[in-house]
Design a protein around this motif. Structure first.
Motif: not given
Length: 214
Positions: A99-117
């Protein structure tokens, strides 16, 4: 959070060195300073897909991702909420997903092949990073990973590379290359250039984002 996060979008072809780049990048920050959300954790289960004649699934399509859920969870982070998500196990029934726990932070990285599409995600990005490796080098890295870590055969890896990976990269990611703020060419297995680049970016972010929020 009182302010929305500063969002960095990171994308690259398979074998471009994204994982190493991300690990180096994250090592520069404390957990409360940066968080990562990855497109790879939003794959639609393989048993809902249609197999090709050779019984292989195509995961390199925008429709292979639960796009709405991905965007929804990014918006939750913007609102300062914690995201709980099962990690993707590459359809291995022997692995119990963590189980992933993704907590908010001042810098957010969004990663993936289609993130610009994905337009609704692309417009949330403040800074775009594109990683590139030459096809032959990227394929060699992909073979090394999939044969050792995921137990695929060389024939399967090469079939997917020719019929899935390269077409997806050329159609859904490469057209956005010139729109990115930083293009990183990663044709060497020497870690020093990537370490140097992440050092440079981390200094910039501390001055531009973190210092302004103290």
């Amino acid at each position: 959070m009182s302010k929305p996060p500063y969002v960095i979008g990171i994308a690259g072809s398979s074998g471009s060195g994204k994982t190493f780049f991300l690990n180096c990048f994250l090592d520069h920050f404390a957990p409360h300073e940066v968080t990562l959300i990855s497109q790879d954790d939003y794959y639609i289960p393989a048993n809902t897909k249609t197999q090709e004649e050779n019984k292989l699934y195509n995961f390199d399509l925008p429709t292979a991702i639960d796009r709405n859920a991905f965007h929804h969870d990014i918006r939750l982070l913007f609102e300062g909420q914690v995201v709980y998500k099962e990690a993707y196990t590459f359809n291995n029934p022997a692995i119990k997903p963590s189980m992933l726990e993704i907590r908010p932070a001042p810098i957010l990285i969004v990663e993936g092949l289609f993130i610009f599409y994905y337009e609704e995600i692309n417009k949330l990005l403040n800074h775009r990073i594109f990683l590139h490796a030459e096809d032959e080098i990227a394929l060699r890295r992909r073979l090394r990973r999939d044969l050792v870590e995921r137990g695929y055969s060389a024939d399967d890896v090469r079939y997917k590379w020719i019929n899935h990976v390269l077409p997806a990269y050329r159609q859904y990611l490469l057209p956005f290359r010139d729109q990115c703020d930083r293009i990183i060419i990663n044709n060497t297995d020497d870690p020093a250039p990537i370490v140097a680049i992440t050092n440079e970016i981390s200094v910039e972010l501390r001055e531009k984002v973190l210092s302004a929020r103290k």
